[in-house]
Motif scaffolding. Structure first.
Motif, PDB file in Angstrom:
ATOM      1  N   LYS A  32       0.829  -1.202   0.000  1.00  0.00           N
ATOM      2  CA  LYS A  32       0.000   0.000   0.000  1.00  0.00           C
ATOM      3  C   LYS A  32       0.866   1.256   0.000  1.00  0.00           C
ATOM      4  CE  LYS A  32      -4.051  -2.021   2.264  1.00  0.00           C
ATOM      5  NZ  LYS A  32      -4.985  -1.908   3.411  1.00  0.00           N
ATOM      6  N   GLN A  33       0.297   2.340  -0.533  1.00  0.00           N
ATOM      7  CA  GLN A  33       1.013   3.615  -0.558  1.00  0.00           C
ATOM      8  C   GLN A  33       1.348   4.069   0.856  1.00  0.00           C
ATOM      9  OE1 GLN A  33      -1.060   6.736  -2.606  1.00  0.00           O
ATOM     10  NE2 GLN A  33       0.670   8.157  -2.515  1.00  0.00           N
ATOM     11  N   GLN A  34       0.421   3.856   1.804  1.00  0.00           N
ATOM     12  CA  GLN A  34       0.671   4.106   3.219  1.00  0.00           C
ATOM     13  C   GLN A  34       0.670   2.752   3.919  1.00  0.00           C
ATOM     14  OE1 GLN A  34       1.569   6.629   5.412  1.00  0.00           O
ATOM     15  NE2 GLN A  34       1.619   4.798   6.658  1.00  0.00           N
ATOM     16  N   PRO A  35       1.836   2.118   4.106  1.00  0.00           N
ATOM     17  CA  PRO A  35       1.883   0.743   4.621  1.00  0.00           C
ATOM     18  C   PRO A  35       1.291   0.570   6.015  1.00  0.00           C
ATOM     19  CG  PRO A  35       3.988   1.363   3.635  1.00  0.00           C
ATOM     20  CD  PRO A  35       3.171   2.616   3.757  1.00  0.00           C
ATOM     21  N   CYS A  36       1.456   1.561   6.891  1.00  0.00           N
ATOM     22  CA  CYS A  36       0.961   1.452   8.274  1.00  0.00           C
ATOM     23  C   CYS A  36      -0.498   1.871   8.349  1.00  0.00           C
ATOM     24  CB  CYS A  36       1.795   2.316   9.208  1.00  0.00           C
ATOM     25  SG  CYS A  36       3.516   1.815   9.349  1.00  0.00           S
ATOM     26  N   LEU A  37      -1.341   1.001   8.874  1.00  0.00           N
ATOM     27  CA  LEU A  37      -2.757   1.334   9.011  1.00  0.00           C
ATOM     28  C   LEU A  37      -2.962   2.441  10.036  1.00  0.00           C
ATOM     29  CD1 LEU A  37      -5.780   0.654   8.436  1.00  0.00           C
ATOM     30  CD2 LEU A  37      -5.651  -0.923  10.383  1.00  0.00           C
ATOM     31  N   LEU A  38      -2.265   2.358  11.167  1.00  0.00           N
ATOM     32  CA  LEU A  38      -2.436   3.322  12.248  1.00  0.00           C
ATOM     33  C   LEU A  38      -1.277   4.310  12.251  1.00  0.00           C
ATOM     34  CD1 LEU A  38      -3.560   0.893  15.103  1.00  0.00           C
ATOM     35  CD2 LEU A  38      -4.991   2.204  13.524  1.00  0.00           C
ATOM     36  N   LEU A  39      -1.618   5.587  12.438  1.00  0.00           N
ATOM     37  CA  LEU A  39      -0.626   6.648  12.423  1.00  0.00           C
ATOM     38  C   LEU A  39      -0.715   7.458  13.711  1.00  0.00           C
ATOM     39  CD1 LEU A  39      -1.152   7.912   8.752  1.00  0.00           C
ATOM     40  CD2 LEU A  39       0.617   6.336   9.588  1.00  0.00           C
ATOM     41  N   PRO A  40       0.380   8.102  14.122  1.00  0.00           N
ATOM     42  CA  PRO A  40       0.343   8.919  15.340  1.00  0.00           C
ATOM     43  C   PRO A  40      -0.795   9.935  15.316  1.00  0.00           C
ATOM     44  CG  PRO A  40       2.597   8.666  14.602  1.00  0.00           C
ATOM     45  CD  PRO A  40       1.727   8.070  13.524  1.00  0.00           C
ATOM     46  N   GLY A  41      -1.516  10.000  16.432  1.00  0.00           N
ATOM     47  CA  GLY A  41      -2.649  10.915  16.532  1.00  0.00           C
ATOM     48  C   GLY A  41      -3.984  10.260  16.233  1.00  0.00           C
ATOM     49  N   ASP A  42      -3.979   9.093  15.570  1.00  0.00           N
ATOM     50  CA  ASP A  42      -5.234   8.381  15.310  1.00  0.00           C
ATOM     51  C   ASP A  42      -5.854   7.923  16.626  1.00  0.00           C
ATOM     52  OD1 ASP A  42      -4.923   8.611  12.591  1.00  0.00           O
ATOM     53  OD2 ASP A  42      -4.289   6.536  12.269  1.00  0.00           O
ATOM     54  N   GLN A  43      -7.177   7.855  16.642  1.00  0.00           N
ATOM     55  CA  GLN A  43      -7.883   7.232  17.748  1.00  0.00           C
ATOM     56  C   GLN A  43      -8.318   5.829  17.334  1.00  0.00           C
ATOM     57  OE1 GLN A  43     -11.078   9.741  19.119  1.00  0.00           O
ATOM     58  NE2 GLN A  43      -9.666  11.214  20.063  1.00  0.00           N
ATOM     59  N   VAL A  44      -8.356   4.919  18.290  1.00  0.00           N
ATOM     60  CA  VAL A  44      -8.668   3.515  18.018  1.00  0.00           C
ATOM     61  C   VAL A  44      -9.756   3.042  18.968  1.00  0.00           C
ATOM     62  CG1 VAL A  44      -7.775   1.152  18.006  1.00  0.00           C
ATOM     63  CG2 VAL A  44      -6.332   3.030  17.177  1.00  0.00           C
ATOM     64  N   ARG A  45     -10.735   2.332  18.401  1.00  0.00           N
ATOM     65  CA  ARG A  45     -11.776   1.672  19.198  1.00  0.00           C
ATOM     66  C   ARG A  45     -11.764   0.186  18.873  1.00  0.00           C
ATOM     67  NH1 ARG A  45     -15.870   4.816  21.330  1.00  0.00           N
ATOM     68  NH2 ARG A  45     -16.240   2.903  22.493  1.00  0.00           N
ATOM     69  N   PHE A  46     -11.807  -0.658  19.893  1.00  0.00           N
ATOM     70  CA  PHE A  46     -11.905  -2.102  19.703  1.00  0.00           C
ATOM     71  C   PHE A  46     -13.370  -2.517  19.772  1.00  0.00           C
ATOM     72  CE2 PHE A  46      -7.532  -1.735  21.473  1.00  0.00           C
ATOM     73  CZ  PHE A  46      -6.849  -2.283  20.396  1.00  0.00           C
ATOM     74  N   LEU A  47     -13.819  -3.247  18.769  1.00  0.00           N
ATOM     75  CA  LEU A  47     -15.208  -3.700  18.681  1.00  0.00           C
ATOM     76  C   LEU A  47     -15.286  -5.175  19.020  1.00  0.00           C
ATOM     77  CD1 LEU A  47     -16.227  -2.001  15.292  1.00  0.00           C
ATOM     78  CD2 LEU A  47     -16.350  -1.049  17.609  1.00  0.00           C
ATOM     79  N   VAL A  48     -16.254  -5.541  19.851  1.00  0.00           N
ATOM     80  CA  VAL A  48     -16.411  -6.932  20.249  1.00  0.00           C
ATOM     81  C   VAL A  48     -17.038  -7.715  19.100  1.00  0.00           C
ATOM     82  CG1 VAL A  48     -17.437  -8.531  21.901  1.00  0.00           C
ATOM     83  CG2 VAL A  48     -16.710  -6.258  22.666  1.00  0.00           C
ATOM     84  N   ARG A  49     -16.274  -8.627  18.532  1.00  0.00           N
ATOM     85  CA  ARG A  49     -16.781  -9.478  17.458  1.00  0.00           C
ATOM     86  C   ARG A  49     -17.274 -10.807  18.004  1.00  0.00           C
ATOM     87  NH1 ARG A  49     -12.664 -10.607  12.764  1.00  0.00           N
ATOM     88  NH2 ARG A  49     -11.706 -11.884  14.392  1.00  0.00           N
ATOM     89  N   GLU A  50     -16.566 -11.287  19.022  1.00  0.00           N
ATOM     90  CA  GLU A  50     -16.901 -12.580  19.589  1.00  0.00           C
ATOM     91  C   GLU A  50     -16.281 -12.671  20.957  1.00  0.00           C
ATOM     92  OE1 GLU A  50     -16.105 -17.331  18.605  1.00  0.00           O
ATOM     93  OE2 GLU A  50     -15.539 -15.767  17.182  1.00  0.00           O
ATOM     94  N   GLU A  51     -16.970 -13.247  21.885  1.00  0.00           N
ATOM     95  CA  GLU A  51     -16.445 -13.422  23.227  1.00  0.00           C
ATOM     96  C   GLU A  51     -16.332 -14.921  23.513  1.00  0.00           C
ATOM     97  OE1 GLU A  51     -18.558 -11.206  26.175  1.00  0.00           O
ATOM     98  OE2 GLU A  51     -19.008  -9.589  24.762  1.00  0.00           O
ATOM     99  N   VAL A  52     -15.128 -15.365  23.830  1.00  0.00           N
ATOM    100  CA  VAL A  52     -14.905 -16.771  24.128  1.00  0.00           C
ATOM    101  C   VAL A  52     -14.216 -16.864  25.474  1.00  0.00           C
ATOM    102  CG1 VAL A  52     -13.867 -18.925  23.361  1.00  0.00           C
ATOM    103  CG2 VAL A  52     -14.624 -17.245  21.668  1.00  0.00           C
ATOM    104  N   SER A  53     -14.860 -17.423  26.457  1.00  0.00           N
ATOM    105  CA  SER A  53     -14.264 -17.527  27.793  1.00  0.00           C
ATOM    106  C   SER A  53     -13.335 -18.726  27.880  1.00  0.00           C
ATOM    107  CB  SER A  53     -15.371 -17.618  28.839  1.00  0.00           C
ATOM    108  OG  SER A  53     -16.180 -18.734  28.602  1.00  0.00           O
TER     109      SER A  53
END
Length: 228
Positions: free
Chosen positions: A207-228
């Protein structure tokens, strides 16, 4: 990289350390991590990007390595430039990018989750809720291609890194270490605790920008599946 203690502070002085004849390491004078100071370093890097004296910039956690051509400029000139820019208002976008990363929590892909929940005095569901409801910020990218150091981990979930690192931790592993969170962009050794897995690619050399996340970005984790 060492674990980060977090403190908010209105201002910080700069410390300059020469790094060879063509680079200066700029550090915050504070001994603990400050998100507000980190944003100042974001702004400083952005302001320096367009200066023709600067050849390369490497953002760290509350620090910045500034490289320049010693035949064109000098450390004292670069330090004066940085000091003047440090006084400017932040030059960051008013609305940061928000990146969402779906996570399958627990199971073989998140084998440390139960231990972390027990240590925090939480049920596994409560731990996941804390982790997935937080908003994280990319402090810097380093250690390995595409690895983003994320601040914003709830204090209840903080846990020192493993005494004995794993020889291999799979690509896509969602991890915590100290007061930080992260995602493994490739399979590699790690002393961080693993709580789940994502299919999102954090680094793609095609990709032209190889890194998906860059300094200053905000990140949220979404629950796709919960396995205990």
């Amino acid at each position: 990289m060492r674990d980060i203690d977090i403190i908010e502070a209105p201002a910080a002085e700069l410390l300059f350390s020469p790094s060879g004849c063509g680079a200066v390491l700029v550090d915050s004078s504070q001994s603990v991590f400050s998100p507000s100071v980190q944003r100042k370093f974001f702004s400083l890097a952005r302001a320096l990007e367009t200066d023709q004296q600067i050849s390369e910039l490497v953002l760290g956690v509350n620090n910045l390595l500034v490289m320049f051509d010693p035949l064109v400029s000098s450390p004292s000139t670069i330090e004066q430039l940085i000091q003047s820019l440090w006084l400017y208002p932040d030059a960051l976008p008013s609305t940061p990018r928000v990146m969402e990363i779906p996570v399958s929590y627990g199971g073989e892909s998140g084998e440390d989750l139960a231990m972390l929940a027990e240590h925090a005095g939480l049920s596994i569901d409560q731990w996941i809720n804390y982790h997935s409801n937080a908003t994280y910020e990319v402090a810097c990218v380093g250690s390995m291609p595409g690895f983003a150091y994320l601040t914003g981990l709830p204090a209840e979930l903080a846990r020192p890194r493993r005494a004995s690192p794993r020889a291999q931790l799979a690509k896509g592993s969602v991890i915590i270490g100290g007061t930080q969170a992260g995602v493994m962009p490739c399979t590699a050794p790690s002393g961080w605790h693993v709580v789940g897995r994502t299919d999102v690619d954090l680094f793609d050399i095609q990709k032209q920008q190889p890194c998906l996340l860059l300094p200053g970005d905000q990140v949220r984790f979404l629950v796709r599946e919960e396995v205990s």
